[in-house]
Design an enzyme around this catalytic site. Sequence first.
Site, PDB file in Angstrom:
ATOM      1  CE1 TYR A 193      -3.063  -3.028   0.364  1.00  0.00           C
ATOM      2  CE2 TYR A 193      -3.206  -2.630   2.728  1.00  0.00           C
ATOM      3  CZ  TYR A 193      -3.551  -3.369   1.614  1.00  0.00           C
ATOM      4  OH  TYR A 193      -4.389  -4.452   1.761  1.00  0.00           O
ATOM      5  CG  LEU A 215     -18.962  -0.879   4.481  1.00  0.00           C
ATOM      6  CD1 LEU A 215     -18.438   0.385   5.143  1.00  0.00           C
ATOM      7  CD2 LEU A 215     -20.467  -0.999   4.663  1.00  0.00           C
TER       8      LEU A 215
END
Length: 330
Positions: free
Chosen positions: A57, A207
């Site tokens: 990341y 989500l």
Amino acid sequence: MSNLPTRRLGALTVSAQGLGCMGMSHGFGPSDDEQSIGTIHRALDLGVTLLDTSDFYGSGHNEELIGRALAAPGRREQAVLATKFGFANKLGEPVEIRGDAAYVRQACEASLRRLGVDHIDLYYLHRVDRDVPIEETVGAMAELVKEGKVRHLGLSEAGADTLRKACATHPIAALQSEFSLWTRDLEAEILPVCRELGIGLVPFSPLGRGFLTGAYKSTEQFQEGDLRRSQPRFTDGNLERNLAIVARLEELAAQKGVTAGQLALAWVQHQGDDVVPIPGTRRQKYLEENLKAATLELSADDLAAIDAAAPAGEVAGDRYDAGSMKFVNG
């Protein structure tokens, strides 16, 4: 302090919901380091213990960011620190997955330096290297456990056979894979194998990359550099079909006095006491909203209504482009 319950991932005890930190450095457009550190500190204050990152990341930036957050007095002791290795390429370069023993050690040493810690609590293989036996990779990870550099081992996006072989080499505490109301391919084979082997599940993108919150109605809302601009589920045609699912969730959520995101996240939380989702956010407002889902009670009727609103298999489009899909459930 919070009343956030705890759950177990194998032999590891963590908060029932963790914090995914990827978006603080990677994938969702520009971000603000000080805001992100404030959100990490707020999460720890609210009882979140599991912080999730990867050496991939931001090409290492995310680990350095978390290292800064945990360098504040008393913070390292509050956190169960999880990171991953396996992508040997930098962002924007052709994908190179490495699971060979030499790379395992090299990657771990580099992560420890960036994080500024003497051990990693949960160390994951980020994607399975199909050219290296999983026994070699996990064997090398097990050596790090013996040396005290790592406490517990995990795999990410691994298939059922890989999990079995890995567990025969060393206990695996957690499988981190995508799982949500719009990604349910784990349910048939992989989740039952996790339960048979005592492996906890850590769903990322619970989500649906923010889509299930109802906040996004058009790809025009995504900034330059946002991964979602190119993902099939957000492209024209698919987006409209998927918005219909969100509209049904919003209707159910309104009846319960919660947001669509809280309802979708609570559904994940209700999939078992061995399930610890890691919704990602950079903002304290959304962190606090997400955490309410960890204690939101859903009845059997509620769960059935959610299933009817978002049936497995109804989502339009793959979760990644064809190139990236080759690396999932390996």
